[in-house]
Scaffold this motif. Structure first.
Motif, PDB file in Angstrom:
ATOM      1  N   MET A 114      -4.979 -42.079  11.469  1.00  0.00           N
ATOM      2  CA  MET A 114      -6.344 -42.093  12.010  1.00  0.00           C
ATOM      3  C   MET A 114      -6.408 -41.343  13.330  1.00  0.00           C
ATOM      4  SD  MET A 114      -8.719 -45.373  13.035  1.00  0.00           S
ATOM      5  CE  MET A 114      -8.657 -46.063  11.404  1.00  0.00           C
ATOM      6  N   GLN A 115      -5.365 -41.509  14.170  1.00  0.00           N
ATOM      7  CA  GLN A 115      -5.342 -40.790  15.434  1.00  0.00           C
ATOM      8  C   GLN A 115      -5.269 -39.276  15.200  1.00  0.00           C
ATOM      9  OE1 GLN A 115      -1.954 -43.127  16.961  1.00  0.00           O
ATOM     10  NE2 GLN A 115      -3.178 -43.512  18.797  1.00  0.00           N
ATOM     11  N   LEU A 116      -4.477 -38.861  14.200  1.00  0.00           N
ATOM     12  CA  LEU A 116      -4.417 -37.426  13.906  1.00  0.00           C
ATOM     13  C   LEU A 116      -5.766 -36.914  13.429  1.00  0.00           C
ATOM     14  CD1 LEU A 116      -0.958 -37.230  12.078  1.00  0.00           C
ATOM     15  CD2 LEU A 116      -1.472 -36.738  14.478  1.00  0.00           C
ATOM     16  N   THR A 117      -6.458 -37.719  12.641  1.00  0.00           N
ATOM     17  CA  THR A 117      -7.780 -37.317  12.158  1.00  0.00           C
ATOM     18  C   THR A 117      -8.746 -37.166  13.318  1.00  0.00           C
ATOM     19  OG1 THR A 117      -7.364 -38.512  10.095  1.00  0.00           O
ATOM     20  CG2 THR A 117      -9.636 -37.965  10.595  1.00  0.00           C
ATOM     21  N   GLU A 118      -8.682 -38.100  14.274  1.00  0.00           N
ATOM     22  CA  GLU A 118      -9.556 -38.012  15.430  1.00  0.00           C
ATOM     23  C   GLU A 118      -9.205 -36.798  16.288  1.00  0.00           C
ATOM     24  OE1 GLU A 118      -9.055 -41.723  17.358  1.00  0.00           O
ATOM     25  OE2 GLU A 118     -10.267 -42.861  15.926  1.00  0.00           O
ATOM     26  N   GLY A 119      -7.920 -36.490  16.380  1.00  0.00           N
ATOM     27  CA  GLY A 119      -7.525 -35.314  17.150  1.00  0.00           C
ATOM     28  C   GLY A 119      -8.014 -34.024  16.520  1.00  0.00           C
ATOM     29  N   LEU A 120      -7.924 -33.912  15.173  1.00  0.00           N
ATOM     30  CA  LEU A 120      -8.418 -32.709  14.504  1.00  0.00           C
ATOM     31  C   LEU A 120      -9.932 -32.600  14.613  1.00  0.00           C
ATOM     32  CD1 LEU A 120      -6.225 -32.621  11.263  1.00  0.00           C
ATOM     33  CD2 LEU A 120      -6.033 -31.175  13.302  1.00  0.00           C
ATOM     34  N   SER A 121     -10.586 -33.774  14.608  1.00  0.00           N
ATOM     35  CA  SER A 121     -12.037 -33.733  14.766  1.00  0.00           C
ATOM     36  C   SER A 121     -12.409 -33.173  16.130  1.00  0.00           C
ATOM     37  CB  SER A 121     -12.597 -35.147  14.605  1.00  0.00           C
ATOM     38  OG  SER A 121     -13.973 -35.170  14.829  1.00  0.00           O
ATOM     39  N   PHE A 122     -11.649 -33.521  17.158  1.00  0.00           N
ATOM     40  CA  PHE A 122     -11.912 -32.973  18.479  1.00  0.00           C
ATOM     41  C   PHE A 122     -11.678 -31.465  18.511  1.00  0.00           C
ATOM     42  CE2 PHE A 122      -9.833 -31.725  22.519  1.00  0.00           C
ATOM     43  CZ  PHE A 122     -10.930 -31.814  23.356  1.00  0.00           C
ATOM     44  N   LEU A 123     -10.613 -30.999  17.875  1.00  0.00           N
ATOM     45  CA  LEU A 123     -10.313 -29.565  17.892  1.00  0.00           C
ATOM     46  C   LEU A 123     -11.357 -28.769  17.099  1.00  0.00           C
ATOM     47  CD1 LEU A 123      -6.431 -29.574  17.373  1.00  0.00           C
ATOM     48  CD2 LEU A 123      -7.685 -29.207  19.513  1.00  0.00           C
ATOM     49  N   HIS A 124     -11.706 -29.309  15.930  1.00  0.00           N
ATOM     50  CA  HIS A 124     -12.592 -28.553  15.061  1.00  0.00           C
ATOM     51  C   HIS A 124     -14.039 -28.581  15.557  1.00  0.00           C
ATOM     52  CE1 HIS A 124      -9.594 -29.224  11.510  1.00  0.00           C
ATOM     53  NE2 HIS A 124      -9.143 -28.359  12.442  1.00  0.00           N
ATOM     54  N   ASN A 125     -14.508 -29.709  15.979  1.00  0.00           N
ATOM     55  CA  ASN A 125     -15.928 -29.822  16.300  1.00  0.00           C
ATOM     56  C   ASN A 125     -16.231 -29.501  17.753  1.00  0.00           C
ATOM     57  OD1 ASN A 125     -16.368 -30.708  13.638  1.00  0.00           O
ATOM     58  ND2 ASN A 125     -15.994 -32.866  14.237  1.00  0.00           N
ATOM     59  N   ASP A 126     -15.344 -29.876  18.641  1.00  0.00           N
ATOM     60  CA  ASP A 126     -15.637 -29.674  20.058  1.00  0.00           C
ATOM     61  C   ASP A 126     -15.072 -28.362  20.591  1.00  0.00           C
ATOM     62  OD1 ASP A 126     -16.835 -32.149  19.957  1.00  0.00           O
ATOM     63  OD2 ASP A 126     -15.109 -33.224  20.765  1.00  0.00           O
ATOM     64  N   LEU A 127     -13.872 -28.016  20.150  1.00  0.00           N
ATOM     65  CA  LEU A 127     -13.235 -26.808  20.679  1.00  0.00           C
ATOM     66  C   LEU A 127     -13.344 -25.606  19.749  1.00  0.00           C
ATOM     67  CD1 LEU A 127      -9.949 -28.319  22.175  1.00  0.00           C
ATOM     68  CD2 LEU A 127     -12.131 -27.896  23.322  1.00  0.00           C
ATOM     69  N   LYS A 128     -13.797 -25.820  18.504  1.00  0.00           N
ATOM     70  CA  LYS A 128     -13.877 -24.738  17.509  1.00  0.00           C
ATOM     71  C   LYS A 128     -12.530 -24.035  17.381  1.00  0.00           C
ATOM     72  CE  LYS A 128     -18.342 -25.532  17.474  1.00  0.00           C
ATOM     73  NZ  LYS A 128     -18.988 -26.220  16.327  1.00  0.00           N
ATOM     74  N   MET A 129     -11.519 -24.846  17.234  1.00  0.00           N
ATOM     75  CA  MET A 129     -10.154 -24.343  17.267  1.00  0.00           C
ATOM     76  C   MET A 129      -9.396 -24.851  16.043  1.00  0.00           C
ATOM     77  SD  MET A 129      -7.217 -25.071  20.167  1.00  0.00           S
ATOM     78  CE  MET A 129      -8.269 -24.462  21.479  1.00  0.00           C
ATOM     79  N   LEU A 130      -8.519 -23.974  15.518  1.00  0.00           N
ATOM     80  CA  LEU A 130      -7.596 -24.360  14.450  1.00  0.00           C
ATOM     81  C   LEU A 130      -6.209 -24.569  15.050  1.00  0.00           C
ATOM     82  CD1 LEU A 130      -8.449 -21.962  11.458  1.00  0.00           C
ATOM     83  CD2 LEU A 130      -9.139 -24.336  11.799  1.00  0.00           C
ATOM     84  N   HIS A 131      -5.555 -25.601  14.576  1.00  0.00           N
ATOM     85  CA  HIS A 131      -4.202 -25.849  15.053  1.00  0.00           C
ATOM     86  C   HIS A 131      -3.225 -24.934  14.351  1.00  0.00           C
ATOM     87  CE1 HIS A 131      -0.314 -27.896  15.646  1.00  0.00           C
ATOM     88  NE2 HIS A 131      -0.862 -28.413  16.751  1.00  0.00           N
TER      89      HIS A 131
END
Length: 911
Positions: free
Chosen positions: A113-130
């Motif tokens: 769940m924490q990883l999902t929340e982290g990807l949500s921050f990258l994708h939606n807020d930073l417009k960034m791909l890991h």
């Protein structure tokens, strides 16, 4: 890259320092080595710019030297790959805590769940791909949280913020070493099939992480850094039967298949995935709420903390220590939340070991010990005091826990005081004696005396009773007993508490109560409170049992002491008598054991029915009488000691006896200068002869001869002890009569005389007989009577060397015919009121003092004639044992003259 856990130089917080030594890259060519170093610099630099709870936090930016690269992050436990079994970069042997580390299901659920929340921050807020999400780029910190790291291959959107993001495609480059490119085992298939990438590419990587976590860290396909193998495996994923999810839970299988689909549009995004039923777990939800506490208000927090104990029972201990405890202790800065947070912290402490408690919990609750408001904080600590005492080190108990207990005793809340009083005895053994005496006991005293709550007062007495074994005897007698007598309350519960303290002190083998304290302080108090009307029959009986026990103890101890003293006096007296029997010419020594006061007391109090108790008895008789009266048997000589004053007095007496034994006997000598003269009586009769003037009887003459011989032998000491003789005669108020023949009266009437001597003087001693004052005065009167026959005068001992001492007669009684001035062993006895003449002189009696005492008389008329004039005609007043008796033919009327009783006579003479 190596990792070391250190402390930050400025913040003093623990940090993890990652160091990459450049010499480890020497196996690569210089271009490859430079490319790998550049990738590392890019990832750390990008991570330093990002701040999010689900991203690894950089505490110190990257620093580079000629030998290495280094940067510092928050404390890190390990990477997810290390936990799943990849130990390539781990030290050997593995650390103990890491070797036994195992992920629990709640940790996996909440970690994903924490990883999902982290990807949500990258994708939606930073417009960034890991673009490289894999177990190696996921870090587990010291609190067990999963953090995203490894931003070496991130891609930033090239579109404006308000438009749909678009990301450039980066193809696999065979010329670049695999360490400088993403991990092919977790890379999305579109990189090989469609030559494009999107946010769904990171979701595919998350699906592969799902699979690896539930399958011991093994990926779905192992491409071994081969791009060709990667392409083949991507083609196989198109087949619907190609997926074998292994140990993935059933609740997550469907969504994992969607994440691993080759069609990017089928994959759920991060927000959609976070809401799947797989994450609807109580443990995971609780951990998520704890991580977001700072966003909640006090009301929401209070409701959450109240329900938290029900969830804590379902969480593993490590999860509670790593994931629950840290956010809870952060709430201690908010005093309003402490009553809600503290029970949960102490609940975690119950399951923790002593080492874990001291390391993880105690440092955070020590500041809470000093909080007084809200009052619920002290109440919670009092309820959990057994936990604190069992796991808190002794020094911390003394420095932190005990001061909190003292503050609780001084609280105004009865409930807190009662809890504090109930728990103090449980840890009394950990309180040193000075603290118990100077801190605990004074506060207990104030609480007991000042409180208006009956329950608090009773609990104070119970607490004191339980603490008695930790006190010493004198602390109880000097500090505890005065508290009991100062309590004004007379409720039965209070009185029974007082009784319990006395009972506990009396029977405790280390304490005990002295007989003096029992007799003077305890028994008077107990007897007075035992008759309170509030006590019922059983409570009164309890008081009486203790009172009788104390009385028995006082009687037993004091009787044993007196028997010991009596035995020592008997032994001492026997030694004196033995010494006198060895040397009869030696002067007897008065050891102050005169029986006159004792015999007088026996006669006076005998009238009250106490004669049998006042008569002197041997030690054996005392024990018999005590046992016959039902008293406790004596224990003389068994543990009963004399006081220091008594021992000193006995020591002086024994020393005097020893000096007597070593004294040389006096030598008998004849002093021709000694003269014994007599004065003619007012009745013209000789004291040594009969009524017709004949010579004295032979026995009396023999006594006079022996008296002269004895006086001659001791004349040498006359002048040295003359002053002592004056003091002796003045104190007694009497004179010494010579032994004379009894004189017949005018009527020649014989009387029955008591055979008891009234007043004997031994050589060197002056002792009263065992008769009282009245008999002494009566015998004195009899010594002045005239007798009609030559019989021994009553009260006169015929033993050679003994004389009779006479006391001046009262009015109406016949005055002795003459007085005799005798000296013995340096003592000279004179008549009443007559000064001591020089040696060899004869003292002249002065009767003027007696004339003033018994009334006026004609000038020049002797007292004897005055007495005869006051008697009725035909009768002569005579005294027999203190009663007036008519003389002559025993007929006729008795004189109506006011009679002077022997007691009055005695009192008038001696004042």
């Amino acid at each position: 890259m190596k990792m070391n856990v250190l402390k930050h130089h400025f913040s003093h917080q623990a940090v993890s320092v990652f160091v990459l030594e450049k010499r480890l890259l020497d196996k690569f060519s210089k271009p490859d080595r430079d490319m790998i170093l550049e990738v590392c610099r890019r990832g750390v630099t990008q991570l330093t710019r990002l701040r999010h709870p689900r991203l690894l936090t950089i505490q110190h930016p990257l620093e580079e030297s000629r030998e290495s690269l280094a940067f510092a992050t928050e404390p890190v436990f390990a990477s997810l790959a290390n936990v799943l079994g990849c130990h390539e970069n781990m030290p050997s042997p593995l650390p103990p805590d890491f070797a036994e580390y195992k992920l629990y299901e709640v940790e996996i659920r909440y970690g994903l769940m924490q990883l999902t929340e982290g990807l949500s921050f990258l994708h939606n807020d930073l417009k960034m791909l890991h673009r490289n999400l894999c177990p190696e780029s996921i870090v587990i910190n010291s609190n067990g949280a999963w953090k995203i790291a490894g931003f070496e291959f991130f891609l930033q959107s090239t579109c404006p913020v308000d438009e749909e993001p678009s990301y450039p495609f980066c193809d696999w480059d065979h010329s670049v070493p695999p360490l400088a490119q993403p991990n092919l085992n977790y890379m999305a298939p579109e990189f090989a099939l469609t030559m494009m990438c999107d946010r769904a590419s990171d979701m595919f990587s998350l699906g592969m992480v799902f699979y690896a976590v539930f399958n011991q860290g093994k990926p779905l396909y192992d491409n071994a850094n081969s791009y060709s193998s990667y392409k083949k495996n991507c083609e196989r994923l198109k087949s619907p039967h190609a997926l074998s999810l292994g140990d993935v839970p059933i609740a997550a299988r469907e969504h994992v298949k969607m994440l691993l689909s080759t069609t990017a549009t089928v994959r759920p995004d991060a927000d959609q995935l976070s809401k799947v039923p797989f994450f609807d777990d109580v443990g995971a939800t609780t951990l998520q709420y704890l991580d977001s506490l700072f966003q909640r208000d006090n009301l929401q927090k209070s409701h959450f903390f109240k329900s938290l104990p029900q969830v804590l029972d379902k969480l593993p201990k490590r999860v509670k220590h790593q994931r629950v405890l840290p956010p809870l202790v952060k709430e201690f800065v908010n005093p309003e939340m402490i009553p809600f947070v503290l029970p949960n912290v102490l609940l975690i402490a119950e399951e923790a070991s002593t080492e874990e408690y001291v390391q993880l919990i105690l440092p955070d609750i020590i500041p809470v010990f000093r909080i007084l408001e809200p009052i619920q904080v002290l109440l919670i600590f009092m309820q959990k005091m057994s936990l604190l005492l069992s796991k808190t080190p002794t020094d911390d108990i003394k420095n932190h826990v005990l001061p909190m207990v003292y503050r609780a005793l001084e609280s105004d809340t009865p409930q807190i005081q009662e809890l504090c009083l109930s728990i103090i005895p449980t840890f009394a053994s950990k309180i040193d004696y000075p603290s118990m005496k100077n801190a605990v006991l004074p506060r207990l005293k104030r609480t007991c005396l000042n409180t208006s709550n009956l329950s608090v007062r009773v609990n104070s007495l119970v607490c004191i009773g339980k603490l008695l074994e930790h006190f010493d005897k004198w602390l109880v007698l000097d500090d505890v007993f005065p508290i009991l007598s100062q309590i004004q309350s007379r409720e039965p519960a209070v009185l029974m508490g007082i009784l319990g303290i006395y009972q506990q002190t009396l029977t405790h083998k280390k304490l005990g109560i002295t007989k003096e304290i029992m007799a003077t302080r305890v028994l008077p108090f107990l007897i007075s409170v035992s008759i309170e009307n509030n006590l019922n029959l059983s409570q009164f009986n309890a008081f009486m049992v203790l009172v009788k026990d104390m009385l028995c103890r006082v009687e037993t101890e004091h009787r044993a002491k007196l028997e010991q003293l009596n035995q020592m006096q008997i032994e001492q007296k026997g030694a004196v008598e033995f010494s006198q029997s060895l040397n009869k010419t030696r002067e007897p020594v008065d050891l102050g054991m005169s029986k006159v006061p004792e015999q007088s007391m026996n006669q006076i109090f005998g009238e009250f029915g106490l004669g049998s108790y006042l008569e002197p008895k041997a030690a054996g008789d005392i024990g018999k009488s005590a046992s016959a009266s039902g008293a406790v048997p004596s224990t003389a000589g068994k543990g009963v000691s004399l006081t220091m004053e008594e021992k000193e007095r006995l020591s002086r007496q024994q020393l005097q006896v020893q000096m007597m034994k070593t004294q040389q006997p006096l030598s008998a000598g004849i002093n021709s200068s000694i003269q014994t003269t007599t004065k003619q009586s007012r009745m013209n009769t000789s004291p040594l002869g009969s009524a017709d003037g004949t010579k004295p009887q032979p026995m009396i003459q023999q006594s006079l001869d022996q008296l002269s011989l004895s006086g001659a032998s001791i004349q040498s000491n006359l002048h040295t002890r003359k002053q002592q003789s004056i003091d002796l005669t003045s104190s007694l108020g009497c004179s010494i009569q010579p032994i004379s023949k009894p004189t017949m009266n005018a009527y020649n009437t014989s009387q029955t005389i008591s055979s008891k001597p009234s007043y004997n003087i031994n050589p060197g001693f002056a002792t009263f007989s065992n008769t009282g004052k009245s008999q002494l005065a009566a015998n004195n009167s009899m010594s002045a009577m005239n007798y009609g026959s030559r019989m021994p005068q009553p009260g006169v001992s015929t033993v050679p060397g003994f004389m009779q001492a006479s006391i001046p007669a009262a009015a109406g009684f016949t005055q002795p015919a003459a007085t005799f001035n005798a000296t013995f062993d340096g003592f000279q006895q004179a008549g009443y009121g007559s000064p001591l003449p020089p040696s060899g002189g004869v003292p002249q009696k002065n009767m003027a003092a007696l004339d003033d005492l018994f009334g006026s008389r004609p000038r020049g008329l002797p007292m004897s004639q005055l007495a005869q004039q006051r008697s009725p005609s035909g009768f002569q007043q005579q005294t027999m044992m203190g009663r007036p008796t008519p003389m002559g033919n025993q007929t006729g009327s008795v004189s109506t003259q006011k009679q002077v009783t022997p007691v009055d006579d005695f009192a008038s003479i001696f004042g």
